[in-house]
Design a protein around this motif. Structure first.
Motif: not given
Length: 188
Positions: A18-28, A178-183, A5-11, A172-176
């Motif tokens: 949105q990019a994290i939520m839209d990721a194909d397969q998020l590991s959390c 979610p990928r780093v989060i999964n890794q 389980k994870a939390a996102v902090f945004a201002s 680039v952020e929106h692709e990078l």
């Protein structure tokens, strides 16, 4: 195996949320959005995604420690083990950092250590940088000084305006991110 389980902090607008939520397969599972700006448009994105939110106004607390204690309690109540900062414009204090040491990461729109802090894209553009980019890093007590996890470059084109550069950096952020989060999560 139970889901991480994870939390996102945004201002702000929440494009990285949105990019994290839209990721194909998020590991959390994103179980909470934390926002320090009542009325920020990221809150509408969280609502559409059915992600619970905790919105707070730091000025209504007696101290940074006071609101960070509440943050920590809410995160623990939600069984959060990872925190992803995505345009969260507050410096983390010791109460928050100690509670989630090594589990708070941030995305920053420059190749750190170049152009830390606010308006990194504007800083790079005004400095005439030929290359900038995106950094994902762990959070520490400094401003964008934590250990770097991943970086990706973005060339500054002669035809770029600050707006077009920002747009390309966000792609680039929106692709990078979610990928780093999964890794990160899959490697722990």
């Amino acid at each position: 195996m139970s889901t991480v389980k994870a939390a996102v902090f945004a201002s702000g607008t929440g494009s990285n949320f949105q990019a994290i939520m839209d990721a194909d397969q998020l590991s959390c599972e994103i179980v909470l959005l934390v926002c320090d700006k009542p009325g920020a448009s990221v809150l509408e994105k969280a609502k559409r995604q059915n992600v619970p939110t905790f919105v707070f106004d730091p000025k209504l607390y007696s101290s940074k420690e006071a609101y960070e204690q509440e943050l920590v309690q809410r995160l623990r109540n939600a069984n959060v083990s990872w925190i992803f900062l995505a345009g969260y414009m507050r410096i983390a204090g010791p109460t928050f950092l100690r509670a989630f040491e090594g589990k708070i990461i941030n995305i920053h729109p420059s190749l750190l250590p170049a152009f830390p802090g606010k308006d990194a894209i504007g800083q790079a553009f005004k400095a005439g940088a030929a290359v900038t980019g995106v950094t994902v890093h762990y959070i520490d007590e400094g401003i964008d000084t934590g250990p770097i996890i991943a970086q990706e470059t973005v060339e500054v084109l002669e035809t770029d305006t600050e707006a077009t550069l920002k747009e390309r950096i966000q792609q680039v952020e929106h692709e990078l991110y979610p990928r780093v989060i999964n890794q990160l999560i899959l490697s722990k």
